[in-house]
Design a protein around this motif. Structure first.
Motif, mmCIF file in Angstrom:
data_model
loop_
_atom_site.group_PDB
_atom_site.id
_atom_site.type_symbol
_atom_site.label_atom_id
_atom_site.label_comp_id
_atom_site.label_asym_id
_atom_site.label_seq_id
_atom_site.Cartn_x
_atom_site.Cartn_y
_atom_site.Cartn_z
ATOM 1 N N LEU A 58 0.828 -1.210 0.000
ATOM 2 C CA LEU A 58 0.000 0.000 0.000
ATOM 3 C C LEU A 58 0.862 1.260 0.000
ATOM 4 O O LEU A 58 0.536 2.247 -0.673
ATOM 5 C CB LEU A 58 -0.932 -0.009 1.212
ATOM 6 C CG LEU A 58 -2.090 -1.012 1.154
ATOM 7 C CD1 LEU A 58 -2.761 -1.127 2.522
ATOM 8 C CD2 LEU A 58 -3.101 -0.606 0.095
ATOM 9 N N ASN A 59 1.954 1.247 0.743
ATOM 10 C CA ASN A 59 2.843 2.413 0.764
ATOM 11 C C ASN A 59 3.473 2.658 -0.608
ATOM 12 O O ASN A 59 3.557 3.800 -1.067
ATOM 13 C CB ASN A 59 3.943 2.214 1.810
ATOM 14 C CG ASN A 59 3.412 2.282 3.228
ATOM 15 O OD1 ASN A 59 2.403 2.940 3.499
ATOM 16 N ND2 ASN A 59 4.064 1.595 4.146
ATOM 17 N N SER A 60 3.923 1.595 -1.272
ATOM 18 C CA SER A 60 4.554 1.746 -2.587
ATOM 19 C C SER A 60 3.553 2.151 -3.649
ATOM 20 O O SER A 60 3.807 3.069 -4.443
ATOM 21 C CB SER A 60 5.236 0.424 -2.990
ATOM 22 O OG SER A 60 6.235 0.060 -2.063
ATOM 23 N N VAL A 61 2.405 1.501 -3.666
ATOM 24 C CA VAL A 61 1.376 1.831 -4.658
ATOM 25 C C VAL A 61 0.842 3.244 -4.407
ATOM 26 O O VAL A 61 0.548 3.986 -5.351
ATOM 27 C CB VAL A 61 0.241 0.793 -4.609
ATOM 28 C CG1 VAL A 61 -0.910 1.193 -5.531
ATOM 29 C CG2 VAL A 61 0.768 -0.575 -5.007
ATOM 30 N N GLY A 62 0.727 3.637 -3.142
ATOM 31 C CA GLY A 62 0.263 4.987 -2.831
ATOM 32 C C GLY A 62 1.224 6.057 -3.306
ATOM 33 O O GLY A 62 0.795 7.118 -3.790
ATOM 34 N N LEU A 63 2.519 5.808 -3.170
ATOM 35 C CA LEU A 63 3.507 6.767 -3.664
ATOM 36 C C LEU A 63 3.390 6.932 -5.174
ATOM 37 O O LEU A 63 3.400 8.062 -5.693
ATOM 38 C CB LEU A 63 4.915 6.309 -3.284
ATOM 39 C CG LEU A 63 6.079 7.156 -3.821
ATOM 40 C CD1 LEU A 63 5.972 8.592 -3.341
ATOM 41 C CD2 LEU A 63 7.416 6.550 -3.422
ATOM 42 N N MET A 64 3.274 5.828 -5.899
ATOM 43 C CA MET A 64 3.117 5.920 -7.350
ATOM 44 C C MET A 64 1.782 6.565 -7.727
ATOM 45 O O MET A 64 1.671 7.254 -8.741
ATOM 46 C CB MET A 64 3.249 4.529 -7.976
ATOM 47 C CG MET A 64 4.670 3.999 -7.953
ATOM 48 S SD MET A 64 4.867 2.361 -8.694
ATOM 49 C CE MET A 64 4.415 1.317 -7.316
ATOM 50 N N ASN A 65 0.770 6.363 -6.894
ATOM 51 C CA ASN A 65 -0.517 7.020 -7.131
ATOM 52 C C ASN A 65 -0.383 8.529 -7.030
ATOM 53 O O ASN A 65 -1.028 9.278 -7.771
ATOM 54 C CB ASN A 65 -1.540 6.528 -6.108
ATOM 55 C CG ASN A 65 -2.846 6.134 -6.744
ATOM 56 O OD1 ASN A 65 -2.864 5.498 -7.796
ATOM 57 N ND2 ASN A 65 -3.949 6.501 -6.135
ATOM 58 N N ALA A 66 0.469 8.980 -6.091
ATOM 59 C CA ALA A 66 0.695 10.422 -5.960
ATOM 60 C C ALA A 66 1.356 10.979 -7.221
ATOM 61 O O ALA A 66 1.031 12.084 -7.664
ATOM 62 C CB ALA A 66 1.567 10.705 -4.734
ATOM 63 N N ALA A 318 -5.644 12.041 -5.902
ATOM 64 C CA ALA A 318 -4.702 10.928 -5.715
ATOM 65 C C ALA A 318 -3.415 11.427 -5.071
ATOM 66 O O ALA A 318 -2.790 10.715 -4.283
ATOM 67 C CB ALA A 318 -4.411 10.257 -7.054
ATOM 68 N N ALA A 319 -3.022 12.651 -5.417
ATOM 69 C CA ALA A 319 -1.814 13.242 -4.829
ATOM 70 C C ALA A 319 -2.082 13.783 -3.426
ATOM 71 O O ALA A 319 -1.282 13.579 -2.510
ATOM 72 C CB ALA A 319 -1.275 14.348 -5.726
ATOM 73 N N THR A 320 -3.222 14.466 -3.233
ATOM 74 C CA THR A 320 -3.505 15.056 -1.924
ATOM 75 C C THR A 320 -3.811 13.982 -0.874
ATOM 76 O O THR A 320 -3.455 14.135 0.292
ATOM 77 C CB THR A 320 -4.683 16.038 -2.029
ATOM 78 O OG1 THR A 320 -5.829 15.352 -2.564
ATOM 79 C CG2 THR A 320 -4.334 17.204 -2.950
ATOM 80 N N ALA A 321 -4.460 12.882 -1.288
ATOM 81 C CA ALA A 321 -4.745 11.799 -0.335
ATOM 82 C C ALA A 321 -3.449 11.170 0.155
ATOM 83 O O ALA A 321 -3.329 10.814 1.339
ATOM 84 C CB ALA A 321 -5.648 10.747 -0.986
ATOM 85 N N TYR A 322 -2.469 11.031 -0.739
ATOM 86 C CA TYR A 322 -1.179 10.476 -0.311
ATOM 87 C C TYR A 322 -0.446 11.457 0.599
ATOM 88 O O TYR A 322 0.146 11.053 1.607
ATOM 89 C CB TYR A 322 -0.314 10.153 -1.524
ATOM 90 C CG TYR A 322 1.066 9.664 -1.130
ATOM 91 C CD1 TYR A 322 1.266 8.342 -0.745
ATOM 92 C CD2 TYR A 322 2.158 10.529 -1.106
ATOM 93 C CE1 TYR A 322 2.514 7.886 -0.351
ATOM 94 C CE2 TYR A 322 3.413 10.089 -0.719
ATOM 95 C CZ TYR A 322 3.579 8.766 -0.335
ATOM 96 O OH TYR A 322 4.815 8.336 0.059
#
Length: 342
Positions: A58-66, A318-322
């Protein structure tokens, strides 16, 4: 005296036998208690490890989502994905392009008058021709990338596709097979024969957002030979992704909030881990233990909800949520059947 000794000997043998049986029973019970504790440790460490792997995913996918949610740089503002081409000197290719654009505009206008139908890039060609006419009148010159190399629109498209592909592989691997494999490996190292996890327990609870992606061209303008800052221009038709199946960033799925999971570790009666036990004619019981763990983020979900991503600037969430939850996801053991029950 002989009769007393004759009675004492059988009694001593009976007592010795009883003590031996009691000792065997004690060893078997001790083995059972040890195995039960060992199996609980196996379940605890296995489920904790599985949730730790899910948290990393989740941390890795969230970073790429940002990255995908940054306007301009990526697709935070759909239809406005733009990597500006740096300013460059005005060369002969600018003059040649001006002539080609004017000729293409004239041809497109004739086609439009004759057929009454605008096809392909006709409208863009007409606008380009009109721009050339005005630019000639006011002493302006221009060119539009991505026609000359390097093709920044193509590079941006490749970058976005690469990020999406890496994300997908992370979700498939860390949200399923790898977590199960590591959990099983750890449980076996602790003495379990195998593990059981309810179906879909390893899912990260994410779904893809779908929508258009347009990679804009870059317009360079020179006024009396002096370059002006680059500006975004209309997208080249080769770099418009307007299919309903076009995938973009990740957002929360319907079961995203259910981040706890149960794991069962078990040992069969004929398990090699039992060794010579049980002592005697009986057999070891079927042992199983259960443990639960969860992944959690105290600062927020890190991924936008489907309702947040509607609209032209939906990907920005996607960026602000991360950014709000960038401290990351964690894993911890929780009581089985407690408030975090899966």
């Amino acid at each position: 005296m002989m009769s007393d000794r004759g009675q004492i000997l059988p009694m001593a043998m009976v007592m010795t036998l009883l003590l031996a049986l009691f000792w065997v029973m004690l060893l078997n019970v001790g083995k059972l208690i040890t195995d039960r504790v060992q199996m609980q440790i196996a379940a605890d460490t296995a489920v904790q490890s599985a949730c730790a792997i899910r948290a990393r995913a989740l941390n890795s996918v969230g970073l790429m989502n940002a990255w995908l949610g940054i306007p301009g740089f990526a697709i935070g503002a759909p239809h406005l994905a733009w990597w500006p081409v740096p300013r460059h000197a005005m060369g002969t290719d600018v003059i040649l392009q001006k002539g080609r654009d004017i000729a293409a505009a004239v041809k497109a206008i004739k086609k439009l008058i004759v057929s009454g139908v605008s096809e392909g890039n006709t409208v863009n060609t007409i606008l380009t021709g009109l721009l050339q006419g005005f630019s000639s009148y006011f002493g302006l010159a221009y060119d539009i990338h991505p026609r000359p190399a390097p093709n920044y629109a193509a590079l941006q498209q490749k970058f976005i596709h690469l990020v999406i592909k890496i994300q997908t592989n992370y979700v498939k691997t860390y949200g399923g097979g790898l977590a199960y494999q590591r959990a099983r490996q750890i449980a076996r190292l602790q003495g379990a024969d195998d593990i059981y996890v309810p179906p879909r327990s390893f899912s990260l609870g994410l779904t893809r957002n779908h929508g258009d992606i347009w990679y804009l061209s870059t317009l360079h303008v020179w006024f009396k030979g002096k370059p002006l800052p680059p500006a975004p221009s209309f997208p080249d038709p080769d770099y418009q992704e307007d299919s309903p199946a076009t995938v973009r960033w990740y957002e929360q799925g319907p079961n995203f909030h259910r981040k706890a999971m149960r794991l069962y570790a078990f040992r069969r009666p004929n398990s090699p881990a039992n060794g010579p036990f049980p002592l005697g004619p009986s057999e070891m019981p079927y042992l199983y233990t259960v443990a639960a763990a969860r992944v959690y983020n105290p600062d927020g979900p890190m991924f936008p909800s489907p309702g947040q991503t509607r609209g032209e600037f939906g990907g920005l969430h996607a960026a602000t949520a991360y950014a709000k939850a960038s401290d990351g996801w964690y894993s911890q053991l929780v009581p089985v059947g407690g408030i975090y029950e899966h």
